[in-house]
Design an enzyme around this catalytic site. Structure first.
Site, PDB file in Angstrom:
ATOM      1  N   ASP A 178     -10.655   2.793  -3.590  1.00 59.92           N
ATOM      2  CA  ASP A 178     -11.072   1.480  -3.058  1.00 59.92           C
ATOM      3  C   ASP A 178     -12.489   1.133  -3.492  1.00 59.92           C
ATOM      4  O   ASP A 178     -13.378   1.983  -3.468  1.00 59.92           O
ATOM      5  CB  ASP A 178     -11.077   1.504  -1.518  1.00 59.92           C
ATOM      6  CG  ASP A 178      -9.681   1.673  -0.945  1.00 59.92           C
ATOM      7  OD1 ASP A 178      -8.718   1.786  -1.718  1.00 59.92           O
ATOM      8  OD2 ASP A 178      -9.580   1.681   0.287  1.00 59.92           O
ATOM      9  N   ASP A 202       0.836  -1.201   0.000  1.00 58.18           N
ATOM     10  CA  ASP A 202       0.000   0.000   0.000  1.00 58.18           C
ATOM     11  C   ASP A 202       0.874   1.256   0.000  1.00 58.18           C
ATOM     12  O   ASP A 202       2.096   1.163   0.167  1.00 58.18           O
ATOM     13  CB  ASP A 202      -0.928  -0.056   1.233  1.00 58.18           C
ATOM     14  CG  ASP A 202      -2.260   0.620   0.978  1.00 58.18           C
ATOM     15  OD1 ASP A 202      -2.336   1.461   0.057  1.00 58.18           O
ATOM     16  OD2 ASP A 202      -3.225   0.318   1.697  1.00 58.18           O
TER      17      ASP A 202
HETATM   18  C1  GLA Z   1      -6.045   1.352   1.379  1.00 58.53           C
HETATM   19  C2  GLA Z   1      -6.114   0.349   0.242  1.00 58.53           C
HETATM   20  C3  GLA Z   1      -7.176  -0.680   0.539  1.00 58.53           C
HETATM   21  C4  GLA Z   1      -6.880  -1.385   1.849  1.00 58.53           C
HETATM   22  C5  GLA Z   1      -6.746  -0.360   2.977  1.00 58.53           C
HETATM   23  C6  GLA Z   1      -6.239  -0.999   4.243  1.00 58.53           C
HETATM   24  O1  GLA Z   1      -7.208   2.124   1.468  1.00 58.53           O
HETATM   25  O2  GLA Z   1      -6.370   0.995  -0.969  1.00 58.53           O
HETATM   26  O3  GLA Z   1      -7.267  -1.623  -0.518  1.00 58.53           O
HETATM   27  O4  GLA Z   1      -5.703  -2.135   1.714  1.00 58.53           O
HETATM   28  O5  GLA Z   1      -5.838   0.682   2.624  1.00 58.53           O
HETATM   29  O6  GLA Z   1      -6.036  -0.075   5.282  1.00 58.53           O
END
Ligand code: GLA
Length: 420
Positions: free
Chosen positions: A231, A170
């Site tokens: 997301d 990430d």
């Molecule tokens: C980000 C990523 C997600 C997930 C969250 C976890 O938002 O884009 O896919 O992994 O972090 O905290």
């Protein structure tokens, strides 16, 4: 004379087909040289469905713990998921203890993961599956656990020692674009140096976009897949916005995808709460067209037979996993109906028609076959099968014919055109 012109015509069509094979087989940009993700990764990832639930006291069945992953591993093996290709069982954020150990290594929360990640990896491997883990290029993960900044080598080595097979990396809490870029590259090289085969899943472009346009050719040299956009949520609004982003950026992102490196529009949320049946069909069909990693985020212990059948649909999975490895694109949008297409191996094509009109009932849409695949999808004729919403052989069509379909609101009709 007539015979001669027919022979000439056939010769011309054969030449066109030959040209198509040559053109479509032309390799795209150079991929990360780890031999992995030759077709898009398939598996399960905990985030969308289980998020950062740490409360194993109150919610023992849905907190982030080894028990959750062991149960999913068992089901992936016993309920046919592994057999159709879902192979990687992936942990997302919130698996870590709040501090590194005395040797500076990441460690799993000892209460929630009493066997440690190595123990969990052994269990997952015993089921014939692979284990994915999560870390962050910056100072902290998005949920605030220890980040890998300054620890890329030791973290890569730790993951390899544990027997991890995929890393989702990430991009939260990175203090500059330079660190972001360098960090993603360094982790890629560190993973490579471990000598273990570890799929490298990046979010580099997503965190890059606010500052400057990502260099996708370069990203492909370091990552096996990369998130571009926000997301996914368990809602139609979210799936719709991912499709809209993808089509409006397709010139930039489609050609760079291919064996070894894929655009990642995020998890499949099929089998959860927020999508209607037609919207689940749309997600499955379009993730196949987009050559997207198929990482489900749902609860395999509680999933309807209908959602399970959709996620396990072998014909649709075959489109997603097509060995030619060309990502599809939106061909046109007319009157709230989108037509997407994807070239497949053996001169076949996948075509998806999405009805984005959210008022009224099913709509009829007629496409001229000649408009598909730059005119090459059905020369001089082809066999068309509807794969979704249900499988139906539609029969032989000529290059010159029209095809009439009926599409539910927010639903999709997915077709496969096979050369005869
Ligand atoms: C980000 C990523 C997600 C997930 C969250 C976890 O938002 O884009 O896919 O992994 O972090 O905290």
């Amino acid at each position: 004379m007539k015979l001669k012109s027919r022979v000439q015509q056939q010769g011309f069509l054969l030449a066109l087909r030959f040209l198509a094979v040559v053109l479509w087989s032309f390799p795209g940009a150079r991929a990360l040289d780890n031999g992995l993700a030759i077709t898009p990764t398939m598996g399960w990832l905990h985030w969308e469905r289980f998020m950062c639930n740490l409360d194993c006291q109150e919610e023992p069945d849905s907190c982030i713990s080894e028990k959750l992953f062991m149960q999913m591993a068992e089901l992936m093996e016993s309920d046919g998921w592994k057999d159709v290709g879902y192979e990687y069982l992936c942990i997302d954020d919130c698996w870590m203890a709040p501090e590194r150990d005395s040797n500076g290594r990441l460690q799993a929360d000892p209460k929630r993961f009493p066997s440690g990640i190595r123990g969990l990896a052994d269990y997952v491997h015993s089921k014939g599956l692979k284990l994915g883990i999560y870390a962050d290029v910056g100072n902290k993960t998005c949920a605030g656990f220890p980040g890998s900044f300054g620890h890329y080598d030791i973290d890569a080595k730790t993951f390899a020692d544990w027997g991890v097979d995929l890393l989702k990396f990430d991009g939260c809490y990175c203090d500059s674009v330079e660190h972001l870029e360098k960090g993603y590259k360094r982790m890629s090289l560190a993973l490579n140096r471990t000598g273990r085969s570890i799929v490298y899943s990046c979010e580099w472009p997503l965190y890059m976009w606010p500052f400057r346009k990502p260099n996708y050719t370069e990203i492909r040299q370091y990552c096996n897949h990369w998130r571009n956009f926000e997301d996914v949520y368990d809602s139609w609004q979210s799936v719709k916005s991912i499709l809209a982003w993808t089509s409006s950026n397709q010139k930039r992102i489609v050609d760079v995808a291919g064996p070894g490196g894929w655009n990642d529009p995020d998890m499949l949320v099929i089998g959860n709460f927020g999508l209607s049946w037609d919207q689940q069909v749309t997600q499955m069909a379009l993730w196949a067209i987009m050559a997207a990693p198929l990482l489900m985020s749902n609860d395999l212990r509680h999933i309807s037979p209908q959602a399970k059948a959709l996620l396990q649909d072998k014909d649709v999975i075959a489109i997603n996993q097509d060995p030619l490895g060309k990502q599809g694109y939106r061909l046109r949008k007319e009157d709230n109906i989108e037509v997407w297409e994807r070239p497949l191996s053996d001169l076949a094509w996948a075509v998806a028609m999405v009805n984005l009109q959210e008022i009224g009932g099913p709509r009829f849409h007629t496409i001229s076959i000649a408009s598909l695949g730059q005119g090459l999808a059905c020369i001089p004729d082809c066999m068309i099968t509807q794969l979704l919403p249900e499988k139906k052989k539609l029969g032989f069509y000529q290059w010159t014919s029209d095809l009439k379909t009926k599409i539910n609101p927010t639903g999709t009709v997915l077709l496969r055109l096979a050369a005869t």
